[in-house]
Write a protein that holds these residues in place. Structure first.
Motif, mmCIF file in Angstrom:
data_model
loop_
_atom_site.group_PDB
_atom_site.id
_atom_site.type_symbol
_atom_site.label_atom_id
_atom_site.label_comp_id
_atom_site.label_asym_id
_atom_site.label_seq_id
_atom_site.Cartn_x
_atom_site.Cartn_y
_atom_site.Cartn_z
ATOM 1 N N ALA A 437 44.446 37.954 50.240
ATOM 2 C CA ALA A 437 43.066 38.123 49.452
ATOM 3 C C ALA A 437 42.188 38.769 50.290
ATOM 4 O O ALA A 437 41.121 39.519 49.824
ATOM 5 C CB ALA A 437 42.659 36.722 49.149
ATOM 6 N N ARG A 438 41.918 38.507 51.635
ATOM 7 C CA ARG A 438 41.258 39.076 52.630
ATOM 8 C C ARG A 438 41.410 40.562 52.586
ATOM 9 O O ARG A 438 40.534 41.560 52.548
ATOM 10 C CB ARG A 438 41.250 38.703 53.912
ATOM 11 N N GLY A 439 42.680 40.901 52.807
ATOM 12 C CA GLY A 439 42.952 42.428 52.906
ATOM 13 C C GLY A 439 42.581 43.092 51.676
ATOM 14 O O GLY A 439 42.047 44.379 51.556
ATOM 15 N N PHE A 440 42.747 42.573 50.570
ATOM 16 C CA PHE A 440 42.511 43.170 49.170
ATOM 17 C C PHE A 440 41.094 43.184 48.973
ATOM 18 O O PHE A 440 40.593 44.317 48.685
ATOM 19 C CB PHE A 440 42.983 42.220 48.067
ATOM 20 N N GLU A 441 40.135 42.220 49.457
ATOM 21 C CA GLU A 441 38.738 42.606 49.404
ATOM 22 C C GLU A 441 38.318 43.497 50.244
ATOM 23 O O GLU A 441 37.449 44.479 50.011
ATOM 24 C CB GLU A 441 38.102 41.187 49.543
ATOM 25 N N GLU A 442 38.800 43.614 51.508
ATOM 26 C CA GLU A 442 38.504 44.784 52.339
ATOM 27 C C GLU A 442 38.746 46.175 51.923
ATOM 28 O O GLU A 442 37.977 47.223 52.232
ATOM 29 C CB GLU A 442 39.213 44.525 53.825
ATOM 30 N N ARG A 443 39.825 46.305 51.215
ATOM 31 C CA ARG A 443 40.146 47.680 50.724
ATOM 32 C C ARG A 443 39.674 47.889 49.514
ATOM 33 O O ARG A 443 39.146 49.181 49.146
ATOM 34 C CB ARG A 443 41.730 47.647 50.334
ATOM 35 N N TYR A 444 39.533 47.201 48.369
ATOM 36 C CA TYR A 444 39.037 47.669 47.167
ATOM 37 C C TYR A 444 37.687 46.872 46.797
ATOM 38 O O TYR A 444 36.997 47.038 45.496
ATOM 39 C CB TYR A 444 39.922 46.972 46.035
ATOM 40 N N GLY A 445 36.937 45.795 47.669
ATOM 41 C CA GLY A 445 35.725 45.435 47.279
ATOM 42 C C GLY A 445 35.693 44.434 46.217
ATOM 43 O O GLY A 445 34.708 43.980 45.640
ATOM 44 N N VAL A 446 37.109 43.898 45.983
ATOM 45 C CA VAL A 446 37.086 42.763 44.945
ATOM 46 C C VAL A 446 37.594 41.452 45.685
ATOM 47 O O VAL A 446 38.619 41.583 46.241
ATOM 48 C CB VAL A 446 38.040 43.166 43.733
ATOM 49 N N ALA A 447 36.973 40.292 45.304
ATOM 50 C CA ALA A 447 37.500 39.170 45.768
ATOM 51 C C ALA A 447 38.462 38.542 44.865
ATOM 52 O O ALA A 447 38.100 38.109 43.819
ATOM 53 C CB ALA A 447 36.141 38.294 46.171
ATOM 54 N N LEU A 448 39.362 38.051 45.436
ATOM 55 C CA LEU A 448 40.436 37.132 44.869
ATOM 56 C C LEU A 448 40.436 35.951 45.436
ATOM 57 O O LEU A 448 40.560 35.545 46.724
ATOM 58 C CB LEU A 448 41.750 37.802 45.069
#
Length: 546
Positions: A437-448
């Motif tokens: 989730a942290r990596g996804f938010e850093e790459r795409y600006g979307v929080a999971l």
């Protein structure tokens, strides 16, 4: 009359059908058989001289106390048996050493064959095997019940010597100084009321007489078809009957043993009769093992043995029954403890096993209830750890502590261990989810955010598919960045909570979320998106993607 060539062809065909390709028959220029090129020279070159083990026997200088100290490392209790065996073995191999050194001056010597009396599982076989390992001589063990009198269906007692030759790697000289251990000898005692010829009792005893004293045994049995065919080929190759190889039993130490159930009553009756009088004391309450220590030749004859057979067993040793405390000490202190085997079994799966002292005592107490001596330890350990050996190798557990509770309730302890493993794996899975989730938010600006049902679903699915949580998450949500970006463009939403449905059916979950984004009111315009990118409410998202 067939020609030699025809005989050879028929012999070659028969040997191949009977024994496969393990036996090679070659045809020489004279029609006789000869080994393949270089084979005879090789066999001659491989003939051993005096073996290292023979030299070791020549250097035999052990003292009885040294032999017993060695046995103490492996066998718990049985003090009297270890002392008697240590003395007998030292006497025998000191004689053997002298006999090898001066073959032309054989001295009269009464061989100290040994009779071991005691129940099953008290260490009789282990004692003899340990002695053979210490001295470095070949050792064979067999049950007396498989033999019958020569000429009848069943094993021939001379096969014991042939087995010793095989144990000595075909070194005949070494085999002549080995140890033969015959167990369950009490089963060949002549039973009361026996009618007819006793071919498996008295007949076997009779055959053993010369074997235990001094006789020559041919290496190739008269009933061994392969050996007879090999002898025929050698005779054809050399033109004369080959010299028969024999093993002399003069220096082979024979040790026989048995439980001798019922012998105590015979001894007790004799002792009671001899104790009648003013000074006689009652013996009815005396322990069975104390009775066995008073065994006499007459007792053994009355039990069903021939006087000549008993006479060839001058050394008589009684092994004591093992109680729970003895079994506990075997587990904890013996260098041959069965615990080593179980630790090794778990170690193959990188699982370190530790037994608490209370667990060892509980195992010993349950094993004592089996009434099978040290063999009861294997029974209890197998019953306790069987499911652990099946379940734990497939988990990530690396340490197992066997406690008293484990022995008393193995299934409950296993479930507790598996639940603990589950919690550890679940925590690890949650860490992997949060990292994704942290990596996804850093790459795409979307929080999971993955709720507890989603984490549990990922963990269960990773176990079913045999994948790590990290690899499974990457595979499940590899296309989410495109769908969530579209939702963000439509609604301005940048935070998403995923549940179990998003894990079990991610494509359907994402498709439903995208469809809903076209009907939901826009929350706030994204900072990086212009307002004119908003899609009209009546546009089908699937048409937009086309």
């Amino acid at each position: 009359m067939p020609t030699p060539e025809e005989i050879q062809r028929e012999l070659k065909r028969f040997m191949k059908e009977r024994f496969g390709d393990n036996v090679i028959v070659g045809i020489g220029p004279t029609g006789g058989t000869e080994p393949p090129a270089g084979q005879f020279a090789q066999s001659q070159a491989q003939k051993p001289g005096r073996s290292e083990t023979i030299d070791q026997i020549l250097q035999f200088n052990l003292r009885p106390k040294e032999v017993k100290a060695y046995l103490d490392r492996f066998v718990i209790e049985q003090e009297d048996a270890k002392k008697a065996l240590s003395i007998a073995v030292c006497d025998h191999y000191n004689h053997v050493r002298r006999a090898i050194e001066r073959k032309d001056k054989e001295e009269d010597y009464v061989k100290q064959n040994i009779l071991l009396l005691g129940p099953t599982g008290v260490g009789k076989t282990y004692l003899i095997r340990s002695i053979a390992r210490l001295i470095g001589v070949p050792f064979v063990r067999a049950d007396a019940t498989k033999f019958s009198e020569t000429g009848y269906v069943g094993g021939d007692v001379e096969d014991l010597v042939r087995d010793l030759v095989r144990a000595a790697d075909r070194n005949l000289e070494l085999a002549e100084f080995g140890i033969i251990y015959l167990d369950e000898v009490d089963k060949i005692a002549r039973g009361e009321g026996m009618v007819g010829r006793d071919v498996s009792g008295r007949g076997v005893q009779t055959n053993l007489l010369k074997l235990m004293e001094d006789t020559d045994v041919t290496v190739k049995s008269q009933t061994d078809v392969a050996a007879q065919m090999q002898e025929l080929m050698e005779m054809q190759m050399r033109g004369q009957r080959p010299e028969r190889k024999t093993v002399n039993t003069r220096h082979i130490l024979f040790i026989v043993s048995g439980a001798f159930a019922g012998l105590e009553e015979i001894i007790r009756k004799r002792v009671s009769r001899s104790g009648i009088g003013f000074s006689g004391e009652p013996h009815n309450g005396e322990h069975d093992r104390e009775m066995l220590r008073k065994v006499s030749t007459d007792d053994l004859i009355q039990f069903g043995f021939e006087p000549e057979f008993v006479g060839r067993l001058p050394i008589r040793v009684v092994c004591d029954t093992l109680d729970a405390n003895d079994l506990y000490r075997i587990l904890k202190y013996s260098e041959g403890s069965i615990l080593r085997q179980y630790r090794s079994s778990f170690d193959a799966y990188n699982i370190d096993v530790h037994f608490t002292d209370e667990a060892l005592r509980a195992i010993a107490e349950r094993a004592a209830e089996e009434h099978t001596g040290a063999r009861g330890l294997v029974t209890v350990l197998e019953k306790t750890l069987r499911e652990f050996k099946y379940e734990l190798p497939s988990t990530g557990i690396q340490n197992l502590e066997v406690t008293e509770q484990t022995v008393k309730s193995p299934h409950t302890s296993l479930n507790d261990a598996l639940q603990e493993v589950d919690q550890i794996e679940l925590r690890f899975c949650r860490d992997q989810v949060n990292a994704f989730a942290r990596g996804f938010e850093e790459r795409y600006g979307v929080a999971l955010t993955f709720n507890e049902t989603a984490v549990a679903a990922i963990w269960e699915l990773s176990r079913q598919k045999g994948l790590t949580s990290a690899n499974l998450i990457q595979d499940l949500f590899k296309d989410f960045e495109f769908g969530l970006k579209l939702i963000t463009e439509n609604t301005g939403q940048r935070e998403f909570e995923l549940d179990a449905e998003a894990v079990t059916n991610p494509e359907q979950w994402l498709s439903n979320a995208v469809r809903s984004s076209y009907t939901e009111p826009r929350k706030s315009p994204p900072a990086s998106m212009p307002d004119d990118l908003d899609a009209p409410p009546d546009v089908d998202p699937m048409e937009d993607q086309q």
